[in-house]
Design a protein around this motif. Structure first.
Motif, PDB file in Angstrom:
ATOM      1  N   ALA A 118       0.796  -1.225  -0.020  1.00 14.66           N
ATOM      2  CA  ALA A 118      -0.054   0.058   0.014  1.00 14.66           C
ATOM      3  C   ALA A 118       1.074   1.425   0.088  1.00 14.66           C
ATOM      4  O   ALA A 118       0.340   2.345  -0.145  1.00 14.66           O
ATOM      5  CB  ALA A 118      -1.040   0.111   1.183  1.00 14.66           C
ATOM      6  N   GLY A 119       2.270   1.141   0.018  1.00 13.69           N
ATOM      7  CA  GLY A 119       2.812   2.430   0.137  1.00 13.69           C
ATOM      8  C   GLY A 119       3.157   2.965  -1.137  1.00 13.69           C
ATOM      9  O   GLY A 119       2.771   2.726  -2.205  1.00 13.69           O
ATOM     10  N   PRO A 120       3.510   4.397  -1.296  1.00 17.89           N
ATOM     11  CA  PRO A 120       3.572   5.055  -2.491  1.00 17.89           C
ATOM     12  C   PRO A 120       4.805   4.509  -3.456  1.00 17.89           C
ATOM     13  O   PRO A 120       4.660   4.813  -4.634  1.00 17.89           O
ATOM     14  CB  PRO A 120       4.089   6.343  -1.950  1.00 17.89           C
ATOM     15  N   GLY A 121       5.778   3.873  -2.958  1.00 16.21           N
ATOM     16  CA  GLY A 121       6.923   3.517  -3.810  1.00 16.21           C
ATOM     17  C   GLY A 121       6.553   2.086  -4.370  1.00 16.21           C
ATOM     18  O   GLY A 121       5.731   1.515  -4.101  1.00 16.21           O
ATOM     19  N   SER A 122       7.637   1.442  -4.729  1.00 14.12           N
ATOM     20  CA  SER A 122       7.630   0.262  -5.005  1.00 14.12           C
ATOM     21  C   SER A 122       7.684  -0.927  -3.820  1.00 14.12           C
ATOM     22  O   SER A 122       7.944  -0.428  -2.616  1.00 14.12           O
ATOM     23  CB  SER A 122       8.543  -0.358  -6.005  1.00 14.12           C
ATOM     24  N   ILE A 123       7.311  -1.877  -3.981  1.00 17.09           N
ATOM     25  CA  ILE A 123       7.370  -3.017  -2.737  1.00 17.09           C
ATOM     26  C   ILE A 123       8.875  -2.962  -2.084  1.00 17.09           C
ATOM     27  O   ILE A 123       8.999  -3.094  -1.101  1.00 17.09           O
ATOM     28  CB  ILE A 123       7.023  -4.374  -3.489  1.00 17.09           C
ATOM     29  N   SER A 124       9.892  -3.223  -2.818  1.00 21.23           N
ATOM     30  CA  SER A 124      11.345  -3.270  -2.322  1.00 21.23           C
ATOM     31  C   SER A 124      11.520  -1.731  -1.880  1.00 21.23           C
ATOM     32  O   SER A 124      12.120  -1.880  -0.587  1.00 21.23           O
ATOM     33  CB  SER A 124      12.295  -3.494  -3.323  1.00 21.23           C
ATOM     34  N   GLU A 125      11.164  -0.722  -2.322  1.00 18.77           N
ATOM     35  CA  GLU A 125      11.226   0.636  -1.741  1.00 18.77           C
ATOM     36  C   GLU A 125      10.601   0.772  -0.357  1.00 18.77           C
ATOM     37  O   GLU A 125      11.055   1.086   0.681  1.00 18.77           O
ATOM     38  CB  GLU A 125      10.771   1.847  -2.562  1.00 18.77           C
ATOM     39  N   ASN A 126       9.348   0.288  -0.315  1.00 19.81           N
ATOM     40  CA  ASN A 126       8.553   0.351   1.037  1.00 19.81           C
ATOM     41  C   ASN A 126       9.070  -0.563   1.744  1.00 19.81           C
ATOM     42  O   ASN A 126       9.132  -0.163   3.470  1.00 19.81           O
ATOM     43  CB  ASN A 126       7.003  -0.122   0.557  1.00 19.81           C
ATOM     44  N   PHE A 127       9.431  -1.550   1.455  1.00 24.35           N
ATOM     45  CA  PHE A 127      10.213  -2.538   2.567  1.00 24.35           C
ATOM     46  C   PHE A 127      11.422  -2.012   3.230  1.00 24.35           C
ATOM     47  O   PHE A 127      11.472  -2.001   4.425  1.00 24.35           O
ATOM     48  CB  PHE A 127      10.756  -4.014   1.911  1.00 24.35           C
ATOM     49  N   PHE A 128      12.461  -1.421   2.364  1.00 26.18           N
ATOM     50  CA  PHE A 128      13.497  -0.847   2.755  1.00 26.18           C
ATOM     51  C   PHE A 128      13.123   0.577   3.905  1.00 26.18           C
ATOM     52  O   PHE A 128      13.709   0.864   4.856  1.00 26.18           O
ATOM     53  CB  PHE A 128      14.762  -0.509   1.910  1.00 26.18           C
ATOM     54  N   ASN A 129      12.291   1.221   3.337  1.00 26.06           N
ATOM     55  CA  ASN A 129      11.743   2.343   4.088  1.00 26.06           C
ATOM     56  C   ASN A 129      11.150   2.033   5.549  1.00 26.06           C
ATOM     57  O   ASN A 129      11.551   2.632   6.556  1.00 26.06           O
ATOM     58  CB  ASN A 129      10.684   3.122   3.309  1.00 26.06           C
ATOM     59  N   GLY A 130      10.443   0.851   5.399  1.00 25.38           N
ATOM     60  CA  GLY A 130       9.778   0.222   6.913  1.00 25.38           C
ATOM     61  C   GLY A 130      10.934   0.079   7.650  1.00 25.38           C
ATOM     62  O   GLY A 130      10.738  -0.351   8.837  1.00 25.38           O
ATOM     63  N   LEU A 131      12.171  -0.257   7.201  1.00 26.88           N
ATOM     64  CA  LEU A 131      13.142  -0.827   8.292  1.00 26.88           C
ATOM     65  C   LEU A 131      14.002   0.493   8.839  1.00 26.88           C
ATOM     66  O   LEU A 131      14.952   0.568   9.496  1.00 26.88           O
ATOM     67  CB  LEU A 131      14.388  -1.699   7.517  1.00 26.88           C
ATOM     68  N   LYS A 132      13.490   1.828   8.401  1.00 27.92           N
ATOM     69  CA  LYS A 132      14.026   3.073   8.899  1.00 27.92           C
ATOM     70  C   LYS A 132      13.093   3.703   9.757  1.00 27.92           C
ATOM     71  O   LYS A 132      12.025   3.585   9.862  1.00 27.92           O
ATOM     72  CB  LYS A 132      14.275   4.190   7.913  1.00 27.92           C
ATOM     73  N   PRO A 133      13.492   4.248  11.053  1.00 25.56           N
ATOM     74  CA  PRO A 133      12.668   4.695  12.090  1.00 25.56           C
ATOM     75  C   PRO A 133      12.157   5.886  11.520  1.00 25.56           C
ATOM     76  O   PRO A 133      12.766   6.859  11.168  1.00 25.56           O
ATOM     77  CB  PRO A 133      13.813   4.979  13.270  1.00 25.56           C
ATOM     78  N   GLN A 134      10.909   5.951  11.700  1.00 23.29           N
ATOM     79  CA  GLN A 134      10.129   7.179  11.336  1.00 23.29           C
ATOM     80  C   GLN A 134       9.807   8.126  12.614  1.00 23.29           C
ATOM     81  O   GLN A 134       8.545   7.813  13.229  1.00 23.29           O
ATOM     82  CB  GLN A 134       8.646   7.006  10.659  1.00 23.29           C
ATOM     83  N   ILE A 135      10.588   8.984  13.045  1.00 28.61           N
ATOM     84  CA  ILE A 135      10.522   9.557  14.197  1.00 28.61           C
ATOM     85  C   ILE A 135      10.570  11.188  13.725  1.00 28.61           C
ATOM     86  O   ILE A 135      11.061  11.528  12.858  1.00 28.61           O
ATOM     87  CB  ILE A 135      11.686   9.382  15.066  1.00 28.61           C
ATOM     88  N   LYS A 136       9.774  11.938  14.585  1.00 31.52           N
ATOM     89  CA  LYS A 136       9.788  13.430  14.565  1.00 31.52           C
ATOM     90  C   LYS A 136      10.877  13.837  15.253  1.00 31.52           C
ATOM     91  O   LYS A 136      11.082  13.879  16.484  1.00 31.52           O
ATOM     92  CB  LYS A 136       8.445  13.917  14.692  1.00 31.52           C
ATOM     93  N   GLN A 137      11.817  14.610  14.562  1.00 36.27           N
ATOM     94  CA  GLN A 137      12.993  15.255  15.312  1.00 36.27           C
ATOM     95  C   GLN A 137      12.438  16.679  15.810  1.00 36.27           C
ATOM     96  O   GLN A 137      11.926  17.349  15.438  1.00 36.27           O
ATOM     97  CB  GLN A 137      14.072  15.546  14.186  1.00 36.27           C
ATOM     98  N   ARG A 138      12.764  16.574  17.268  1.00 34.43           N
ATOM     99  CA  ARG A 138      12.333  18.054  17.812  1.00 34.43           C
ATOM    100  C   ARG A 138      13.438  18.306  18.748  1.00 34.43           C
ATOM    101  O   ARG A 138      14.295  17.517  19.154  1.00 34.43           O
ATOM    102  CB  ARG A 138      10.948  17.753  18.590  1.00 34.43           C
ATOM    103  N   ARG A 139      13.457  19.355  19.560  1.00 34.16           N
ATOM    104  CA  ARG A 139      14.414  20.143  20.277  1.00 34.16           C
ATOM    105  C   ARG A 139      13.937  19.528  21.795  1.00 34.16           C
ATOM    106  O   ARG A 139      13.034  19.810  21.996  1.00 34.16           O
ATOM    107  CB  ARG A 139      14.407  21.589  20.260  1.00 34.16           C
ATOM    108  N   ILE A 140      14.981  18.736  22.389  1.00 37.11           N
ATOM    109  CA  ILE A 140      14.790  18.249  23.812  1.00 37.11           C
ATOM    110  C   ILE A 140      15.986  18.585  24.678  1.00 37.11           C
ATOM    111  O   ILE A 140      17.137  19.002  24.191  1.00 37.11           O
ATOM    112  CB  ILE A 140      14.928  16.878  23.481  1.00 37.11           C
ATOM    113  N   SER A 141      15.276  18.928  25.835  1.00 36.84           N
ATOM    114  CA  SER A 141      16.394  19.452  26.857  1.00 36.84           C
ATOM    115  C   SER A 141      16.716  18.028  27.622  1.00 36.84           C
ATOM    116  O   SER A 141      15.792  17.379  28.158  1.00 36.84           O
ATOM    117  CB  SER A 141      15.716  20.407  27.704  1.00 36.84           C
ATOM    118  N   ILE A 142      17.812  18.027  28.223  1.00 37.02           N
ATOM    119  CA  ILE A 142      18.186  17.310  29.103  1.00 37.02           C
ATOM    120  C   ILE A 142      18.907  17.639  30.435  1.00 37.02           C
ATOM    121  O   ILE A 142      19.634  18.716  30.374  1.00 37.02           O
ATOM    122  CB  ILE A 142      19.675  16.328  28.634  1.00 37.02           C
TER     123      ILE A 142
END
Length: 222
Positions: free
Chosen positions: A169-193
């Motif tokens: 169901a992804g926008p790319g090909s099956i192989s592209e969607n597969f490898f994209n699914g192995l990458k973390p989909q996180i929103k980058q934001r400014r964080i304090s420690i």
């Protein structure tokens, strides 16, 4: 204590997932929704305290709570966190919460030991599978074991089904969607420690890798 732990682990995680998915509708009524779910789960547990409830309980425990399905789901959860999201990012997230990173022992366990042990136990359990027996003399009928397998598959099957759906169901090909699914989909934001000893905010240079941006030498929370 075990009951309270199970409530937080199972009930709260289920409620959080459902509420987050339909946040506009359910979030204002989270308390009421929680009560409804707890009442439904209570009613589902009533048959297990009847005279024949122990047979139902052991059937569900053998095929779901402590069986193949639990190992199957936990294995993929561990791989997703340790290998796809990454133990380094996980360690940095823990550092943001408690002020220090976990030692090397935990990262090794998360990345190597836990997945290996779970997949090994899963394989051994499949190879050495035996029909369910209660009390040493009562052998469950075949239809009961079929129900047990259905209980196990009800949670196991969604892992490959969603993986296939994601690739197709992804926008790319099956192989592209597969490898994209192995990458973390996180929103980058400014964080304090915050340092646990001094109570001061730590500069972002000590917590790089999570997409943080430095502002006047001190990071600010999103």
């Amino acid at each position: 204590m075990l009951g309270i732990d199970s409530e937080f682990c199972l009930v709260e995680s289920f409620i959080t997932g459902v509420v987050d998915n339909w946040s506009e509708t359910l979030r204002p009524h989270r308390n009421k929704f929680t009560v409804v779910i707890c009442v439904v789960m209570f009613l589902l547990g009533v048959p297990m305290v009847t005279h024949g409830g122990m047979y139902i309980f052991q059937l569900m425990d053998y095929y779901s709570a402590s069986g193949m399905s639990l190992l199957w789901v936990c294995f993929f959860q561990t791989v997703a966190i340790s290998w796809i999201f990454g133990v380094d990012k996980l360690s940095e997230c823990i550092e943001q919460m408690i002020g220090e990173k976990p030692n090397k022992f935990w990262t090794i366990c998360w990345k190597y030991c836990a997945p290996f042990v779970m997949i090994a136990i899963f394989i051994f359990q499949c190879v050495q599978f035996q029909p369910l027996v209660y009390g040493g003399d009562y052998v469950y009928p075949q239809w009961a074991n079929i129900i047990g397998f259905c209980i196990s598959l009800s949670s196991m099957v969604w892992v490959p089904i969603y993986a296939i759906y994601y690739c197709i169901a992804g926008p790319g090909s099956i192989s592209e969607n597969f490898f994209n699914g192995l990458k973390p989909q996180i929103k980058q934001r400014r964080i304090s420690i915050r340092d646990r000893q001094t109570g001061l905010l730590i500069s972002e240079s000590t917590a790089s890798g999570l997409g943080m941006m430095e502002s006047d030498g001190i990071s600010e929370s999103a």
